[in-house]
Design an enzyme around this catalytic site. Sequence first.
Site: not given
Length: 256
Positions: A13, A151
């Site tokens: 974050a 990924y």
Amino acid sequence: MILKNCVGLVTGASQGLGKAFAEALLKKEAKVVICDLNHAQGADTKAEFDERYGPGRTTFMACDVTSLPQMKDVFSETLQTFGRLDILCNNAGINNESSWEKTISVNLVALIQASYLALDHMRCDRGGHGGSIVNVASMSAFLPGAHCPVYTASKHGVLGFTRSLAEASRLGNYGIRINALCPSFVNTSILDTINHEEILGNFYQFKDGVKNLIKVFGVLEPSVIADSFVQLLEDDSLNGAVMKITTTKGVHFENY
């Protein structure tokens, strides 16, 4: 879900999408735990939010999401600081095909680990008061990616886990909604990984293909994705939903 006075924990974050998610919660008068591995950036982000939204609305907790002991401490400190937990946003993610085991660890294993810790605290059938989990996947979860096979696999896994755990929550009356957010290309640092051979490894040769896709489909800003994140939280009818966000279609849902 009414977000005012809720407590949200957002991983990764300190910058990019995670920072946008945290700020979106603050704008809705929620409180936020900024969880990130980057100490300096995390502290800067908290200071920025303190100035903008007032002190006491956020706390920064440095953590490696792949470490179970560290994540357990984050959940414990969250409850000690704010007294409750209502929202988990599993946002932390990397793209590194050369260190593919780490990519799986961060993007999928850590996400599962954090989700289970959140269940321990929020499950209504075990004394909790419910809540919401948003798992950040990607449009890579629907398409093959020659430049980033691992990924891509990790994001496919996020969708499978999200939908399955949401069904378990429904059947078990957990009182927790679990949804997935799947944006297209977003203007964050992870987009720049396609320019680095040391990151893509053997798949660097396919970088031009994805660059052409970026030209065709464009790049979204984090604030746009944050608005959709809030929609997933506020709409109590959504559980097991897979929200897709693209420049061409905007917000739409995958129908299975």
